[in-house]
Design a protein around this motif. Sequence first.
Motif, PDB file in Angstrom:
ATOM      1  N   SER A 235       1.238  -1.394   0.008  1.00  0.00           N
ATOM      2  CA  SER A 235      -0.154   0.108   0.103  1.00  0.00           C
ATOM      3  C   SER A 235       1.165   1.124   0.157  1.00  0.00           C
ATOM      4  O   SER A 235       0.911   2.451  -0.932  1.00  0.00           O
ATOM      5  N   VAL A 247      -6.275   2.914  -0.650  1.00  0.00           N
ATOM      6  CA  VAL A 247      -6.014   1.215  -1.302  1.00  0.00           C
ATOM      7  C   VAL A 247      -6.804   0.681  -0.074  1.00  0.00           C
ATOM      8  O   VAL A 247      -7.243   1.308   1.109  1.00  0.00           O
ATOM      9  N   TYR A 249      -9.246  -2.871   1.299  1.00  0.00           N
ATOM     10  CA  TYR A 249      -9.472  -3.429   1.882  1.00  0.00           C
ATOM     11  C   TYR A 249     -10.336  -4.975   2.080  1.00  0.00           C
ATOM     12  O   TYR A 249     -11.673  -4.581   2.473  1.00  0.00           O
ATOM     13  N   ASP A 279      -3.517   2.106   7.874  1.00  0.00           N
ATOM     14  CA  ASP A 279      -3.786   3.056   6.264  1.00  0.00           C
ATOM     15  C   ASP A 279      -3.737   4.417   6.547  1.00  0.00           C
ATOM     16  O   ASP A 279      -2.806   4.925   6.038  1.00  0.00           O
TER      17      ASP A 279
END
Length: 404
Positions: A235, A247, A249, A279
């Motif tokens: 990422s 990004v 998930y 993230d």
Amino acid sequence: MDEKLSKKLRILADAAKYDASCSSSGAPKRKSDPDGLGSTVGTGICHAYTPDGRCVSLLKILLTNYCLFNCAYCVNRRSSNVKRAKFSVDEVVTLTVEFYKRNYIEGLFLSSGIIRSPDYTMEQMILVAKKLRRDHGFRGYIHLKTIPEASPWLIEEAGLWADRLSINLELPTEQSLEQLAPEKDGASIETAMAQMFERIEEAREERRHFSPAGQTTQMIVGADETTDTDVLRKSATLYGHYAMKRVYYSAFSPIPDSSAILPLKSPPLMRENRLYQADWLLRYYGFDVDEIASSSEKGMLDLDIDPKLAWALKNRHRFPVDVNRADREMLLRVPGLGARAVDKIVVARKHTTLRLEDVARLTSGLKRAKPFLITADHHPKARLDKLDLRERLIEKPEQLSLFV
């Protein structure tokens, strides 16, 4: 809606549910012309949220769930026994327009299995967007899921009509792709991402339309032995090299008649949640992957506590932090303090010396923050050295009582 079209919609809307990357954030504000249709403002079925908190509804469908590829983790793979359907271009256009007129949706999220060839499939998706824009004056949000194996000029054309483009990386390592999706090529996917990044940057400099909301991608979590650290490292690369807007998930979901190499059950849903939290630490809180990984166990994030708290507990020597003196970068690392709360603290302390009650007004996470903070009237002293600090900070689910 006739029964045949309704049946297609049920199949192809259900087939699209595994794609998480349908946020509409970053789309430019547009209002329809007098003879046009749609806008990207206002409020309304897939729900997505914009950065300012607005909830928008998108028609989220596949053009078709027929597919030439046989990716092991995909319910729509070539060898799957699922019910199949295919929309025509005009059917997708009609559904989008009619749903918008009824105030069901504000935009379209369109993906597809690959039929005939990647180029043919990409052409059909582009034609949907082109007809909506040209023939119906549709100015609502359009997100197209592009196909990396398609010709570069087709991906470029898609950006002329869509607000956002995305290409799913699917799995974070080349080894995983070779094992579970041998017809996909990680290098080709990243080449397509690089191409989109260049065109998006050029368009911004020249002030013309090309995927103005940027590009996103998605990775499946839990389909193989890849660790959270490996996922986050990929990422970080995608954010750094291609300026990804996001990004996503997606926790692996077991599918019927699946390959023996796939797990029999989904990973804990909390794993997906922790990855999103990590993230955010990468994007907004100044952490790097190695720092987050240092507080993990064998490359896996702690499922009981969030990654920022895990890091703070591993680095107790850097705390407590004085809210009246510490720099913004260090305040961002305090558990319980979000970026907005930190910015408010930095502004407020210019005018007064902050006390604990002042911090309490700026954040709802004071319980987690308190052991790591110094204020004018609070010093945690030996609290950070207590062995049970982690257990006391774990947020336990509340039991609902039958009685008030």
